[in-house]
Design an enzyme around this catalytic site. Structure first.
Site, PDB file in Angstrom:
ATOM      1  CD  GLN A 181      -2.792  -7.166  -3.335  1.00 27.88           C
ATOM      2  OE1 GLN A 181      -3.537  -7.716  -4.127  1.00 27.88           O
ATOM      3  NE2 GLN A 181      -1.642  -6.652  -3.693  1.00 27.88           N
TER       4      GLN A 181
ATOM      5  CG  ASP B 214      -0.174   1.960  -5.578  1.00 26.10           C
ATOM      6  OD1 ASP B 214      -1.313   1.569  -5.887  1.00 26.10           O
ATOM      7  OD2 ASP B 214       0.478   1.487  -4.631  1.00 26.10           O
TER       8      ASP B 214
ATOM      9  CG  ASN C 249      -5.378   1.540  -7.250  1.00 30.91           C
ATOM     10  OD1 ASN C 249      -4.607   1.673  -6.297  1.00 30.91           O
ATOM     11  ND2 ASN C 249      -6.519   0.884  -7.136  1.00 30.91           N
ATOM     12  CE  LYS C 250      -1.905  -4.316  -6.551  1.00 36.37           C
ATOM     13  NZ  LYS C 250      -0.544  -4.884  -6.732  1.00 36.37           N
TER      14      LYS C 250
ATOM     15  N   GLY D 276       0.873  -1.177   0.000  1.00 38.39           N
ATOM     16  CA  GLY D 276       0.000   0.000   0.000  1.00 38.39           C
ATOM     17  C   GLY D 276       0.907   1.222   0.000  1.00 38.39           C
ATOM     18  CB  ALA D 277       0.952   4.194  -2.185  1.00 38.04           C
TER      19      ALA D 277
ATOM     20  NE  ARG E  38       5.499  -3.464  -4.341  1.00 37.68           N
ATOM     21  CZ  ARG E  38       4.175  -3.521  -4.121  1.00 37.68           C
ATOM     22  NH1 ARG E  38       3.704  -3.359  -2.905  1.00 37.68           N
ATOM     23  NH2 ARG E  38       3.337  -3.752  -5.117  1.00 37.68           N
TER      24      ARG E  38
HETATM   25  O1  MRU Z   1       0.653  -3.985  -4.490  1.00 42.35           O
HETATM   26  P1  MRU Z   1       0.017  -3.269  -3.339  1.00 42.35           P
HETATM   27  O2  MRU Z   1      -0.765  -4.169  -2.445  1.00 42.35           O
HETATM   28  O3  MRU Z   1       1.007  -2.406  -2.610  1.00 42.35           O
HETATM   29  O4  MRU Z   1      -1.019  -2.299  -4.059  1.00 42.35           O
HETATM   30  C1  MRU Z   1      -1.800  -1.460  -3.284  1.00 42.35           C
HETATM   31  C2  MRU Z   1      -2.811  -0.735  -4.060  1.00 42.35           C
HETATM   32  O5  MRU Z   1      -2.900  -0.803  -5.260  1.00 42.35           O
HETATM   33  C3  MRU Z   1      -3.668   0.174  -3.287  1.00 42.35           C
HETATM   34  O6  MRU Z   1      -4.934   0.233  -3.849  1.00 42.35           O
HETATM   35  C4  MRU Z   1      -2.966   1.538  -3.323  1.00 42.35           C
HETATM   36  O7  MRU Z   1      -1.689   1.459  -2.758  1.00 42.35           O
HETATM   37  C5  MRU Z   1      -3.661   2.563  -2.647  1.00 42.35           C
HETATM   38  S1  MRU Z   1      -3.351   2.407  -0.984  1.00 42.35           S
HETATM   39  C6  MRU Z   1      -3.900   3.530  -0.012  1.00 42.35           C
END
Ligand code: MRU
Length: 365
Positions: A203, A244, A254-255, A54-55, A90
């Site tokens: 997730q 992110d 985003n994801k 998560g960012a 990352r």
């Molecule tokens: O790969 P991750 O689990 O770090 O990805 C997270 C996401 O895509 C979240 O939706 C994003 O970080 C927003 S978090 C507040």
């Protein structure tokens, strides 16, 4: 937020006053394991292997990683070395670069003997700031939820769809996309959340569903391909996701899979909001689709799935033929034109250069 009635954050300094403790998110939802990070390498591994993710949380873990590095060796050379170790973990979430730049800027102006204390203090401030920012995002997002709920005639069930995990586990506390959900639930708006499973690492299934269960928010898990169908049949009142990295023109990374949800929302006139703290804005990037680096991860994350077997044991199983290869792109970019609005700690704005500038440059000036 609460876990089994007890207030918890996702990261904190241990009782010894220096080690950094985290919730190991790879063990959820089946086990709540606290892991201890004792050096910069362990902090980097926790980010890379997604014990934390998560960012915003990646950013704060990076900051604590710098503090752990300063505890071992506070030289100029070690500031640069620690930055490199943490930065390369990352590539997509810009909060990591933002937090590391903040730490390096401060540490390089601090006498060597004071760097350790200054680094821990600043990392703690970043953690507190993140929690505060997310709570404020929750307040602005609550106003939007309340407005759409009322405009829709105060339905007995108000359906929100979310993708991946942008809840408190993705931040220090509260979350971004889920902060408004928690606030609206606490206020008594009758919410139900559609939780996208979010393959390959699921997730949504493992983290968002767990958080919502702990807080008592009604929710249903859906496979990633389900959202379009639900939207066509009036079963989604609004979408809220996290991001992110948001480029200065309002494109939202985003994801993986977020873009397809935004397209379906656009086609069905479903409001599609993105919640973000300002450190997630990358002012150096003008076109998110072309310029945001998209993380590619190991193919095993696609070809294998992990879960609890009927006998209670945690197992990993392969889901495709032995010789099948997989591609594993972690993120995608949703063009600004599909985003109804950006919910930030400074207020809500249009997803555009003008919207972001008005909110963060002109309003603050
Ligand atoms: O790969 P991750 O689990 O770090 O990805 C997270 C996401 O895509 C979240 O939706 C994003 O970080 C927003 S978090 C507040």
């Amino acid at each position: 937020m609460k876990v089994k009635g007890r207030n918890m954050r996702t990261i904190w300094v241990g009782e010894d006053g220096w080690s950094v403790e985290i919730i190991d998110q790879t063990a959820l939802p089946h086990e709540l394991i606290i892991a201890s990070l004792e050096n910069v390498h362990q902090a980097a591994t926790a980010i890379k292997d997604m014990l934390v993710r998560g960012a915003p949380l990646i950013g704060v873990t990076g900051a604590y990683g710098m503090a752990l590095a300063m505890r071992e060796n506070a030289s100029d050379e070690n500031i640069s070395a620690a930055y490199e170790i943490l930065y390369k973990t990352r590539p997509t979430a810009v909060n990591l670069r933002w937090a590391l730049d903040d730490m390096v800027g401060l540490l390089s102006q601090t006498p060597v003997e004071k760097r350790e204390a200054v680094a821990y203090k600043r990392a703690g401030e970043l953690a507190d700031e993140d929690a505060k920012i997310c709570e404020t995002i929750g307040d602005y997002g609550l106003e939007i939820i309340r407005k759409i709920w009322q405009e829709n005639g105060c339905p007995k069930v108000f359906n929100i769809l979310t993708h991946c995990n942008a809840g408190w586990l993705a931040t220090v506390d509260w979350g971004t996309a889920l902060a408004p959900v928690y606030k609206a639930f606490n206020e008594g708006i009758p919410l139900h959340v559609w939780v996208d499973e979010t393959r390959p690492r699921s997730q949504g299934a493992s983290l968002t569903a767990w958080e919502l269960s702990e807080h008592g928010v009604p929710h249903s898990l859906i496979v990633d391909n389900c959202g379009g169908h639900l939207m066509q049949h009036g079963m989604v009142d609004m979408c809220i996701v996290g991001t992110d990295r948001t480029s200065s023109n309002g494109d939202v990374c985003n994801k993986i899979g977020t873009y397809l949800k935004a397209l379906a929302a656009h086609d069905n006139n479903v409001p599609f909001y993105v919640a973000l703290p300002s450190p997630t804005i990358d002012w150096t990037i003008a076109d998110g689709v072309k310029e945001v680096p998209i993380e590619e991860r190991a193919e095993e994350e696609v070809t294998w799935v992990k879960g609890r077997a009927k006998d209670g044991s945690i197992q990993e199983v392969r889901i495709c033929p032995e010789r099948t290869k997989a591609a594993n792109y972690g993120f995608d970019v949703t063009p600004a034109k599909y985003v109804t609005g950006l919910i930030t700690e400074a207020g809500v704005c249009e997803a555009s250069k003008q919207g972001l500038v008005n909110l963060f440059v002109k309003k603050r000036a």
